[in-house]
Design a protein around this motif. Sequence first.
Motif, mmCIF file in Angstrom:
data_model
loop_
_atom_site.group_PDB
_atom_site.id
_atom_site.type_symbol
_atom_site.label_atom_id
_atom_site.label_comp_id
_atom_site.label_asym_id
_atom_site.label_seq_id
_atom_site.Cartn_x
_atom_site.Cartn_y
_atom_site.Cartn_z
ATOM 1 N N THR A 43 0.827 -1.206 0.000
ATOM 2 C CA THR A 43 0.000 0.000 0.000
ATOM 3 C C THR A 43 0.860 1.255 0.000
ATOM 4 O OG1 THR A 43 -1.752 -1.126 1.219
ATOM 5 C CG2 THR A 43 -1.776 1.283 1.242
ATOM 6 N N PRO A 44 0.638 2.182 -0.917
ATOM 7 C CA PRO A 44 1.412 3.417 -0.923
ATOM 8 C C PRO A 44 0.959 4.345 0.173
ATOM 9 C CG PRO A 44 -0.279 3.519 -2.596
ATOM 10 C CD PRO A 44 -0.326 2.121 -2.029
ATOM 11 N N GLY A 45 1.766 5.374 0.448
ATOM 12 C CA GLY A 45 1.370 6.358 1.438
ATOM 13 C C GLY A 45 2.511 6.705 2.350
ATOM 14 N N GLU A 46 2.517 7.934 2.811
ATOM 15 C CA GLU A 46 3.590 8.440 3.648
ATOM 16 C C GLU A 46 3.282 8.184 5.111
ATOM 17 O OE1 GLU A 46 4.991 12.242 2.432
ATOM 18 O OE2 GLU A 46 5.185 12.908 4.484
ATOM 19 N N PHE A 47 4.217 7.537 5.819
ATOM 20 C CA PHE A 47 4.034 7.216 7.227
ATOM 21 C C PHE A 47 2.722 6.472 7.458
ATOM 22 C CE2 PHE A 47 7.741 9.282 8.415
ATOM 23 C CZ PHE A 47 7.809 10.532 7.821
ATOM 24 N N GLY A 48 2.451 5.450 6.628
ATOM 25 C CA GLY A 48 1.236 4.673 6.763
ATOM 26 C C GLY A 48 1.209 3.865 8.044
ATOM 27 N N ILE A 49 0.013 3.500 8.470
ATOM 28 C CA ILE A 49 -0.134 2.709 9.685
ATOM 29 C C ILE A 49 0.284 1.271 9.402
ATOM 30 C CG2 ILE A 49 -1.798 1.845 11.368
ATOM 31 C CD1 ILE A 49 -3.443 4.332 10.871
ATOM 32 N N GLY A 50 1.002 0.676 10.336
ATOM 33 C CA GLY A 50 1.468 -0.690 10.141
ATOM 34 C C GLY A 50 2.840 -0.731 9.503
ATOM 35 N N SER A 51 3.407 -1.915 9.416
ATOM 36 C CA SER A 51 4.718 -2.052 8.799
ATOM 37 C C SER A 51 4.830 -3.419 8.155
ATOM 38 C CB SER A 51 5.826 -1.869 9.841
ATOM 39 O OG SER A 51 5.693 -2.824 10.876
ATOM 40 N N ALA A 52 5.708 -3.527 7.160
ATOM 41 C CA ALA A 52 5.858 -4.774 6.434
ATOM 42 C C ALA A 52 6.669 -5.785 7.233
ATOM 43 C CB ALA A 52 6.528 -4.501 5.086
ATOM 44 N N ALA A 53 7.590 -5.320 8.058
ATOM 45 C CA ALA A 53 8.444 -6.225 8.825
ATOM 46 C C ALA A 53 8.878 -5.549 10.114
ATOM 47 C CB ALA A 53 9.660 -6.631 7.999
ATOM 48 N N ASN A 67 19.925 -4.422 -1.959
ATOM 49 C CA ASN A 67 18.819 -4.358 -2.925
ATOM 50 C C ASN A 67 17.566 -5.098 -2.437
ATOM 51 O OD1 ASN A 67 20.387 -2.894 -4.820
ATOM 52 N ND2 ASN A 67 21.293 -4.800 -5.564
ATOM 53 N N GLU A 68 17.257 -4.968 -1.151
ATOM 54 C CA GLU A 68 16.065 -5.612 -0.605
ATOM 55 C C GLU A 68 14.978 -4.581 -0.319
ATOM 56 O OE1 GLU A 68 16.577 -8.474 2.492
ATOM 57 O OE2 GLU A 68 18.528 -9.150 1.749
ATOM 58 N N ASN A 69 13.762 -5.083 -0.116
ATOM 59 C CA ASN A 69 12.618 -4.200 0.107
ATOM 60 C C ASN A 69 12.242 -4.184 1.587
ATOM 61 O OD1 ASN A 69 10.313 -2.664 0.010
ATOM 62 N ND2 ASN A 69 9.139 -4.062 -1.263
ATOM 63 N N PHE A 70 12.492 -3.035 2.251
ATOM 64 C CA PHE A 70 12.125 -2.855 3.646
ATOM 65 C C PHE A 70 11.110 -1.725 3.772
ATOM 66 C CE2 PHE A 70 16.466 -4.611 3.861
ATOM 67 C CZ PHE A 70 16.200 -5.749 4.628
ATOM 68 N N ARG A 71 10.282 -1.591 2.778
ATOM 69 C CA ARG A 71 9.317 -0.510 2.746
ATOM 70 C C ARG A 71 8.370 -0.596 3.933
ATOM 71 N NH1 ARG A 71 4.401 0.724 0.781
ATOM 72 N NH2 ARG A 71 4.137 2.781 -0.141
ATOM 73 N N ARG A 72 8.251 0.516 4.670
ATOM 74 C CA ARG A 72 7.366 0.659 5.816
ATOM 75 C C ARG A 72 7.714 -0.300 6.950
ATOM 76 N NH1 ARG A 72 1.318 0.477 3.923
ATOM 77 N NH2 ARG A 72 0.986 1.259 6.028
ATOM 78 N N ALA A 73 8.933 -0.801 6.966
ATOM 79 C CA ALA A 73 9.361 -1.697 8.041
ATOM 80 C C ALA A 73 9.755 -0.899 9.284
ATOM 81 C CB ALA A 73 10.538 -2.551 7.569
#
Length: 224
Positions: A43-53, A67-73
Amino acid sequence: MTVREGSKNWKNIVSVALATAAVISFSSGMPAIADLNKFEAETPGEFGIGSAAQFGSADLRKAVHVNENFRRANFTSADMRESDFSGSTFNGAYLEKAVAYKANFAGADLSDTLMDRMVLNEANLKDAVLVRSVLTRSDLGGALIEGADFSDAVLDLTQKQALCKYASGTNPTTGVSTRSSLGCGNSRRNAYGSPSSPLLSAPPQKLLNRDGFCDQETGLCDVK
């Protein structure tokens, strides 16, 4: 059958159905939660609620995650000393109070991240994107920032001045020069610190005009 009896039977049926659904969800490994985490990660968005990890307070010293994805972690208070996160995506992640001494973030996407009170001494931020990141009270002493983009990032005035002394290069992703993104040499844009520092976020008001007179009602002089 009376209306009251019919309503009671209907409530019993609904209760049994909900209980059955809960048992099925639990026995199958709760796929709904897994789907929610996947949804949050995408889900896109700045400082979204929740985290991926979750890596809060984790020991990540000398870890290699290129080169890993830690988006919103969540990396709150994590120990990331001498780790390698080059080329990784941290968009919207939480890194407040993390220790990243000599960590490698070269080419990483750190935009929209919360990085306040973070230790980034001698960290490699070459060509990193830090657009709209919050870096208040963070220490970037000796950090490599060639080609880093700090556009609209929130930094303390003293830290910004220190970075401007040696800022250079142009970010290969955004095409913005490091000095321009920091507002170096610009007396107006980003010249007085960040909104989180009220005393530094606006030009100081003149107490006297050139003739030594001020507004009698406000006690301030007109700044021209």
